[in-house]
Motif scaffolding. Structure first.
Motif, PDB file in Angstrom:
ATOM      1  N   ALA A  61       0.824  -1.214   0.000  1.00  0.00           N
ATOM      2  CA  ALA A  61       0.000   0.000   0.000  1.00  0.00           C
ATOM      3  C   ALA A  61       0.855   1.260   0.000  1.00  0.00           C
ATOM      4  O   ALA A  61       0.484   2.271  -0.587  1.00  0.00           O
ATOM      5  N   MET A  62       2.024   1.192   0.632  1.00  0.00           N
ATOM      6  CA  MET A  62       2.937   2.332   0.679  1.00  0.00           C
ATOM      7  C   MET A  62       3.743   2.473  -0.607  1.00  0.00           C
ATOM      8  O   MET A  62       4.491   3.427  -0.764  1.00  0.00           O
ATOM      9  N   GLY A  63       3.597   1.519  -1.510  1.00  0.00           N
ATOM     10  CA  GLY A  63       4.329   1.580  -2.779  1.00  0.00           C
ATOM     11  C   GLY A  63       5.770   1.161  -2.678  1.00  0.00           C
ATOM     12  O   GLY A  63       6.568   1.425  -3.573  1.00  0.00           O
ATOM     13  N   ILE A  64       6.138   0.505  -1.585  1.00  0.00           N
ATOM     14  CA  ILE A  64       7.525   0.075  -1.390  1.00  0.00           C
ATOM     15  C   ILE A  64       7.853  -1.090  -2.311  1.00  0.00           C
ATOM     16  O   ILE A  64       8.949  -1.196  -2.833  1.00  0.00           O
ATOM     17  N   THR A  65       6.906  -1.969  -2.520  1.00  0.00           N
ATOM     18  CA  THR A  65       7.092  -3.070  -3.456  1.00  0.00           C
ATOM     19  C   THR A  65       5.732  -3.507  -3.976  1.00  0.00           C
ATOM     20  O   THR A  65       4.724  -3.350  -3.306  1.00  0.00           O
ATOM     21  N   GLU A  66       5.737  -4.041  -5.157  1.00  0.00           N
ATOM     22  CA  GLU A  66       4.516  -4.619  -5.722  1.00  0.00           C
ATOM     23  C   GLU A  66       4.632  -6.131  -5.806  1.00  0.00           C
ATOM     24  O   GLU A  66       3.659  -6.816  -6.042  1.00  0.00           O
ATOM     25  N   PHE A  67       5.856  -6.629  -5.590  1.00  0.00           N
ATOM     26  CA  PHE A  67       6.113  -8.059  -5.706  1.00  0.00           C
ATOM     27  C   PHE A  67       5.713  -8.763  -4.420  1.00  0.00           C
ATOM     28  O   PHE A  67       6.065  -8.334  -3.335  1.00  0.00           O
ATOM     29  N   VAL A  68       4.966  -9.836  -4.551  1.00  0.00           N
ATOM     30  CA  VAL A  68       4.634 -10.687  -3.416  1.00  0.00           C
ATOM     31  C   VAL A  68       4.845 -12.132  -3.855  1.00  0.00           C
ATOM     32  O   VAL A  68       4.237 -12.571  -4.832  1.00  0.00           O
ATOM     33  N   PRO A  69       5.715 -12.851  -3.172  1.00  0.00           N
ATOM     34  CA  PRO A  69       5.945 -14.233  -3.575  1.00  0.00           C
ATOM     35  C   PRO A  69       4.747 -15.111  -3.226  1.00  0.00           C
ATOM     36  O   PRO A  69       3.909 -14.734  -2.408  1.00  0.00           O
ATOM     37  N   GLU A  70       4.699 -16.285  -3.845  1.00  0.00           N
ATOM     38  CA  GLU A  70       3.614 -17.219  -3.529  1.00  0.00           C
ATOM     39  C   GLU A  70       3.658 -17.625  -2.067  1.00  0.00           C
ATOM     40  O   GLU A  70       2.635 -17.783  -1.430  1.00  0.00           O
ATOM     41  N   ASN A  71       4.871 -17.807  -1.551  1.00  0.00           N
ATOM     42  CA  ASN A  71       5.030 -18.206  -0.156  1.00  0.00           C
ATOM     43  C   ASN A  71       5.909 -17.178   0.559  1.00  0.00           C
ATOM     44  O   ASN A  71       7.110 -17.132   0.325  1.00  0.00           O
ATOM     45  N   PRO A  72       5.345 -16.339   1.418  1.00  0.00           N
ATOM     46  CA  PRO A  72       6.136 -15.330   2.129  1.00  0.00           C
ATOM     47  C   PRO A  72       7.198 -15.938   3.052  1.00  0.00           C
ATOM     48  O   PRO A  72       8.045 -15.225   3.556  1.00  0.00           O
ATOM     49  N   ASN A  73       7.145 -17.252   3.282  1.00  0.00           N
ATOM     50  CA  ASN A  73       8.147 -17.907   4.116  1.00  0.00           C
ATOM     51  C   ASN A  73       9.349 -18.384   3.312  1.00  0.00           C
ATOM     52  O   ASN A  73      10.256 -18.982   3.863  1.00  0.00           O
ATOM     53  N   ASP A  74       9.366 -18.097   1.996  1.00  0.00           N
ATOM     54  CA  ASP A  74      10.540 -18.386   1.186  1.00  0.00           C
ATOM     55  C   ASP A  74      11.594 -17.322   1.463  1.00  0.00           C
ATOM     56  O   ASP A  74      11.253 -16.160   1.737  1.00  0.00           O
ATOM     57  N   PRO A  75      12.879 -17.695   1.388  1.00  0.00           N
ATOM     58  CA  PRO A  75      13.927 -16.692   1.618  1.00  0.00           C
ATOM     59  C   PRO A  75      13.830 -15.537   0.623  1.00  0.00           C
ATOM     60  O   PRO A  75      13.526 -15.739  -0.548  1.00  0.00           O
ATOM     61  N   ILE A  76      14.078 -14.341   1.110  1.00  0.00           N
ATOM     62  CA  ILE A  76      14.084 -13.170   0.234  1.00  0.00           C
ATOM     63  C   ILE A  76      15.431 -13.123  -0.473  1.00  0.00           C
ATOM     64  O   ILE A  76      16.459 -13.482   0.106  1.00  0.00           O
ATOM     65  N   THR A  77      15.426 -12.709  -1.714  1.00  0.00           N
ATOM     66  CA  THR A  77      16.675 -12.601  -2.464  1.00  0.00           C
ATOM     67  C   THR A  77      17.275 -11.210  -2.260  1.00  0.00           C
ATOM     68  O   THR A  77      16.580 -10.270  -1.867  1.00  0.00           O
ATOM     69  N   ARG A  78      18.561 -11.107  -2.558  1.00  0.00           N
ATOM     70  CA  ARG A  78      19.234  -9.811  -2.458  1.00  0.00           C
ATOM     71  C   ARG A  78      18.575  -8.794  -3.395  1.00  0.00           C
ATOM     72  O   ARG A  78      18.421  -7.631  -3.042  1.00  0.00           O
TER      73      ARG A  78
END
Length: 178
Positions: A42-59
């Motif tokens: 909502a703040m426009g920081i990111t639009e990407f959302v992975p299928e599983n938020p418990n997956d490691p975030i990439t650099r």
């Protein structure tokens, strides 16, 4: 006979206790970060959302989010191909280049960025604090990574990470949303 019964009773209590009490890792995995993810979207920081938020975030994803925190998302920095593993014309190349040039994250000694690499807890703290221009606060608090731990503790900015060497998307989103 009495010692044998007592031994069985103690063994049963220990085994049952291990089955009932969740481990720290499983407790961290059960945390729901959907509000944090919704907030940063909502703040426009990111639009990407992975299928599983418990997956490691990439650099790459962490830097794109951190770039959104800098309020510089209205500019698109140039990318001149300075990383051996990020091709010229990469959609996020300018943001990755900006992050390295401004000390938000480091490239490897062999000139790579490792865009699909994992983000550890200390790197996440550095990204968030430095993106918000709070990095100066670590001066005089100690040396090395301990400065960022102290700063996080001082301002109550923390996350219960299941693996401090590889934060999940949800855990990173939580840090950003704080």
């Amino acid at each position: 006979m009495r010692n044998r019964i007592l031994s069985l009773l103690i063994a049963s209590i220990i085994v049952f206790g291990l089955m009932v009490v969740p481990s720290y890792a499983s407790a961290a995995e059960s945390i729901d970060y959907s509000d944090d993810i919704e907030f940063i979207n909502a703040m426009g920081i990111t639009e990407f959302v992975p299928e599983n938020p418990n997956d490691p975030i990439t650099r790459r994803s962490a830097v794109v989010m951190a770039f959104g925190l800098t309020a510089k998302d209205h500019i698109e920095p140039d990318y001149n191909g300075e990383f051996a593993d990020v091709p010229l014309g990469d959609a996020d190349g300018g943001k990755l280049s900006y992050a390295v040039a401004n000390g938000l994250i480091a490239k490897t000694s062999n000139g790579k960025f490792l865009p699909d690499g994992k983000v550890g807890y200390i790197d996440a703290l550095k990204l968030v604090f430095n993106s918000l221009n709070y990095g100066y606060l670590v001066q005089g608090m100690g040396t090395g990574d301990s400065e960022y731990y102290k700063l996080a503790s001082k301002y109550d900015v923390s996350v219960k990470a299941a693996n401090i060497s590889a934060l999940t998307f949800g855990e990173f989103a939580h840090l950003v949303a704080l």
